[in-house]
Design a protein around this motif. Sequence first.
Motif, PDB file in Angstrom:
ATOM      1  N   THR A 133       0.984  -1.040   0.061  1.00  0.00           N
ATOM      2  CA  THR A 133      -0.040   0.010  -0.031  1.00  0.00           C
ATOM      3  C   THR A 133       0.879   1.249   0.007  1.00  0.00           C
ATOM      4  OG1 THR A 133      -1.782  -1.216   1.047  1.00  0.00           O
ATOM      5  CG2 THR A 133      -1.541   1.000   1.330  1.00  0.00           C
ATOM      6  N   VAL A 134       0.531   2.416  -0.877  1.00  0.00           N
ATOM      7  CA  VAL A 134       1.604   3.430  -1.024  1.00  0.00           C
ATOM      8  C   VAL A 134       0.516   4.565  -0.891  1.00  0.00           C
ATOM      9  CG1 VAL A 134       3.052   4.713  -2.591  1.00  0.00           C
ATOM     10  CG2 VAL A 134       3.022   2.237  -2.463  1.00  0.00           C
ATOM     11  N   LEU A 135       0.694   5.357   0.296  1.00  0.00           N
ATOM     12  CA  LEU A 135      -0.162   6.465   0.644  1.00  0.00           C
ATOM     13  C   LEU A 135       0.641   7.816   0.826  1.00  0.00           C
ATOM     14  CD1 LEU A 135      -2.206   5.003   3.313  1.00  0.00           C
ATOM     15  CD2 LEU A 135      -3.022   5.497   1.060  1.00  0.00           C
ATOM     16  N   ALA A 136       0.070   8.609  -0.007  1.00  0.00           N
ATOM     17  CA  ALA A 136       0.771  10.199   0.364  1.00  0.00           C
ATOM     18  C   ALA A 136      -0.111  10.616   1.522  1.00  0.00           C
ATOM     19  CB  ALA A 136       0.351  11.015  -0.981  1.00  0.00           C
ATOM     20  N   VAL A 137       0.581  11.308   2.542  1.00  0.00           N
ATOM     21  CA  VAL A 137       0.078  11.978   3.638  1.00  0.00           C
ATOM     22  C   VAL A 137       0.604  13.418   3.676  1.00  0.00           C
ATOM     23  CG1 VAL A 137       0.099   9.667   4.689  1.00  0.00           C
ATOM     24  CG2 VAL A 137       2.153  11.018   4.883  1.00  0.00           C
ATOM     25  N   PRO A 138      -0.199  14.134   4.464  1.00  0.00           N
ATOM     26  CA  PRO A 138       0.346  15.713   4.487  1.00  0.00           C
ATOM     27  C   PRO A 138       1.396  15.891   5.458  1.00  0.00           C
ATOM     28  CG  PRO A 138      -2.019  15.203   5.699  1.00  0.00           C
ATOM     29  CD  PRO A 138      -1.341  13.855   5.132  1.00  0.00           C
ATOM     30  N   GLY A 139       1.959  14.902   5.851  1.00  0.00           N
ATOM     31  CA  GLY A 139       3.384  15.351   6.645  1.00  0.00           C
ATOM     32  C   GLY A 139       3.564  14.400   7.709  1.00  0.00           C
ATOM     33  N   PHE A 140       4.680  14.438   8.523  1.00  0.00           N
ATOM     34  CA  PHE A 140       5.025  13.604   9.560  1.00  0.00           C
ATOM     35  C   PHE A 140       5.313  14.585  11.033  1.00  0.00           C
ATOM     36  CE2 PHE A 140       5.999  11.276   5.673  1.00  0.00           C
ATOM     37  CZ  PHE A 140       5.490  10.098   5.747  1.00  0.00           C
ATOM     38  N   ASP A 141       5.256  13.954  12.254  1.00  0.00           N
ATOM     39  CA  ASP A 141       5.526  14.455  13.157  1.00  0.00           C
ATOM     40  C   ASP A 141       6.685  15.213  13.279  1.00  0.00           C
ATOM     41  OD1 ASP A 141       3.110  14.008  14.202  1.00  0.00           O
ATOM     42  OD2 ASP A 141       3.609  12.353  15.332  1.00  0.00           O
ATOM     43  N   ARG A 142       7.919  14.550  12.755  1.00  0.00           N
ATOM     44  CA  ARG A 142       9.294  14.879  12.552  1.00  0.00           C
ATOM     45  C   ARG A 142       9.644  15.616  11.604  1.00  0.00           C
ATOM     46  NH1 ARG A 142      14.591  11.243  13.553  1.00  0.00           N
ATOM     47  NH2 ARG A 142      16.029  13.059  13.430  1.00  0.00           N
ATOM     48  N   PRO A 143       9.941  17.019  11.864  1.00  0.00           N
ATOM     49  CA  PRO A 143      10.177  17.920  10.328  1.00  0.00           C
ATOM     50  C   PRO A 143      11.420  17.090   9.815  1.00  0.00           C
ATOM     51  CG  PRO A 143      10.318  19.267  12.755  1.00  0.00           C
ATOM     52  CD  PRO A 143      10.087  17.753  12.876  1.00  0.00           C
ATOM     53  N   GLY A 144      10.997  17.228   8.318  1.00  0.00           N
ATOM     54  CA  GLY A 144      12.128  16.925   7.527  1.00  0.00           C
ATOM     55  C   GLY A 144      11.929  15.639   6.876  1.00  0.00           C
ATOM     56  N   VAL A 145      11.076  14.759   7.679  1.00  0.00           N
ATOM     57  CA  VAL A 145      10.911  13.368   7.021  1.00  0.00           C
ATOM     58  C   VAL A 145      10.023  13.306   5.964  1.00  0.00           C
ATOM     59  CG1 VAL A 145       9.718  11.091   7.769  1.00  0.00           C
ATOM     60  CG2 VAL A 145      11.210  12.212   9.471  1.00  0.00           C
ATOM     61  N   LEU A 146      10.334  12.614   5.083  1.00  0.00           N
ATOM     62  CA  LEU A 146       9.681  12.620   3.719  1.00  0.00           C
ATOM     63  C   LEU A 146       8.959  11.349   3.272  1.00  0.00           C
ATOM     64  CD1 LEU A 146      12.054  14.499   1.604  1.00  0.00           C
ATOM     65  CD2 LEU A 146      10.010  15.143   2.683  1.00  0.00           C
ATOM     66  N   VAL A 147       9.332  10.045   4.187  1.00  0.00           N
ATOM     67  CA  VAL A 147       8.835   8.840   3.901  1.00  0.00           C
ATOM     68  C   VAL A 147       8.986   7.961   5.206  1.00  0.00           C
ATOM     69  CG1 VAL A 147      11.144   7.905   3.278  1.00  0.00           C
ATOM     70  CG2 VAL A 147       8.978   6.687   2.411  1.00  0.00           C
ATOM     71  N   GLU A 148       8.157   6.924   5.269  1.00  0.00           N
ATOM     72  CA  GLU A 148       7.930   5.967   6.515  1.00  0.00           C
ATOM     73  C   GLU A 148       7.349   4.766   5.929  1.00  0.00           C
ATOM     74  OE1 GLU A 148       7.033   7.413  10.461  1.00  0.00           O
ATOM     75  OE2 GLU A 148       5.921   5.695  10.619  1.00  0.00           O
ATOM     76  N   ILE A 149       8.025   3.418   6.162  1.00  0.00           N
ATOM     77  CA  ILE A 149       8.011   2.286   5.747  1.00  0.00           C
ATOM     78  C   ILE A 149       7.692   1.265   6.857  1.00  0.00           C
ATOM     79  CG2 ILE A 149       8.709   0.316   3.956  1.00  0.00           C
ATOM     80  CD1 ILE A 149      10.165   2.768   2.630  1.00  0.00           C
ATOM     81  N   GLU A 150       6.583   0.513   6.626  1.00  0.00           N
ATOM     82  CA  GLU A 150       6.399  -0.672   7.559  1.00  0.00           C
ATOM     83  C   GLU A 150       6.213  -1.951   6.771  1.00  0.00           C
ATOM     84  OE1 GLU A 150       2.978   1.180   9.643  1.00  0.00           O
ATOM     85  OE2 GLU A 150       1.701  -0.381   8.580  1.00  0.00           O
ATOM     86  N   ALA A 151       6.599  -2.962   7.597  1.00  0.00           N
ATOM     87  CA  ALA A 151       6.449  -4.307   6.785  1.00  0.00           C
ATOM     88  C   ALA A 151       6.008  -5.623   7.726  1.00  0.00           C
ATOM     89  CB  ALA A 151       7.703  -4.847   6.227  1.00  0.00           C
ATOM     90  N   LEU A 152       5.293  -6.306   7.023  1.00  0.00           N
ATOM     91  CA  LEU A 152       4.850  -7.703   7.980  1.00  0.00           C
ATOM     92  C   LEU A 152       5.452  -8.833   7.287  1.00  0.00           C
ATOM     93  CD1 LEU A 152       2.914  -8.542  10.235  1.00  0.00           C
ATOM     94  CD2 LEU A 152       1.176  -8.521   8.281  1.00  0.00           C
ATOM     95  N   ALA A 153       6.039  -9.376   8.022  1.00  0.00           N
ATOM     96  CA  ALA A 153       6.956 -10.690   7.343  1.00  0.00           C
ATOM     97  C   ALA A 153       6.580 -12.294   8.015  1.00  0.00           C
ATOM     98  CB  ALA A 153       8.308 -10.512   7.562  1.00  0.00           C
ATOM     99  N   TRP A 154       6.686 -12.968   7.456  1.00  0.00           N
ATOM    100  CA  TRP A 154       6.486 -14.495   8.008  1.00  0.00           C
ATOM    101  C   TRP A 154       7.925 -15.313   8.067  1.00  0.00           C
ATOM    102  CZ3 TRP A 154       2.641 -16.853  10.616  1.00  0.00           C
ATOM    103  CH2 TRP A 154       3.075 -18.238  10.672  1.00  0.00           C
ATOM    104  N   VAL A 155       8.435 -15.525   9.114  1.00  0.00           N
ATOM    105  CA  VAL A 155       9.580 -16.281   9.223  1.00  0.00           C
ATOM    106  C   VAL A 155       9.361 -17.871   9.441  1.00  0.00           C
ATOM    107  CG1 VAL A 155      11.971 -16.494  10.232  1.00  0.00           C
ATOM    108  CG2 VAL A 155      10.473 -14.064   9.930  1.00  0.00           C
ATOM    109  N   PRO A 156       9.734 -18.403   8.429  1.00  0.00           N
ATOM    110  CA  PRO A 156       9.413 -20.145   8.512  1.00  0.00           C
ATOM    111  C   PRO A 156      10.267 -20.328   9.890  1.00  0.00           C
ATOM    112  CG  PRO A 156       9.787 -19.545   6.497  1.00  0.00           C
ATOM    113  CD  PRO A 156      10.393 -18.454   7.138  1.00  0.00           C
ATOM    114  N   GLU A 157       9.708 -21.441  10.340  1.00  0.00           N
ATOM    115  CA  GLU A 157      10.351 -22.137  11.403  1.00  0.00           C
ATOM    116  C   GLU A 157      11.455 -23.235  10.838  1.00  0.00           C
ATOM    117  OE1 GLU A 157      10.443 -21.668  14.823  1.00  0.00           O
ATOM    118  OE2 GLU A 157       8.975 -20.224  14.537  1.00  0.00           O
ATOM    119  N   GLY A 158      12.708 -23.287  11.700  1.00  0.00           N
ATOM    120  CA  GLY A 158      13.800 -24.401  11.036  1.00  0.00           C
ATOM    121  C   GLY A 158      14.986 -23.609  10.611  1.00  0.00           C
TER     122      GLY A 158
END
Length: 131
Positions: free
Chosen positions: A106-131
């Motif tokens: 999902t890619v979203l344009a947002v009005p801004g971030f709490d920290r001045p100067g930040v232009l992007v933030e990325i989160e991820a969800l991963a599945w790590v196999p056991e073994g």
Amino acid sequence: MPLKHLNPASMHRSPAFSQGVGTTGPGRLVAVGGQNGVGPDGQLVSAGFAEQTKQALRNVLTVLAEAGATQRDVLRMAVYYAHGQDVNAGFAASLEAWGQHPTAITVLAVPGFDRPGVLVEIEALAWVPEG
């Protein structure tokens, strides 16, 4: 277990992302909180969108590595970028840092971030196999 990329034939196909991603079997879910373009010192690496995008992705990869995962294990990513930035420049930068590993995104344009100067933030969800 390997991830299964879900790209129904009746939907648009893109080399940049999958319409969905699933997996089954024993493993662990890893959530990577929003990462932005800061280096190890906590400071922004650049005022530029492309450099911040690369660093944010490097930070995601660092967290994944701590969990024993790589970008190949990512089920889903969300990219939030400051409105007005060139999303194509961000995509080009992501190919450098992330490589060709399409996932559900999902890619979203947002009005801004709490920290001045930040232009992007990325989160991820991963599945790590056991073994």
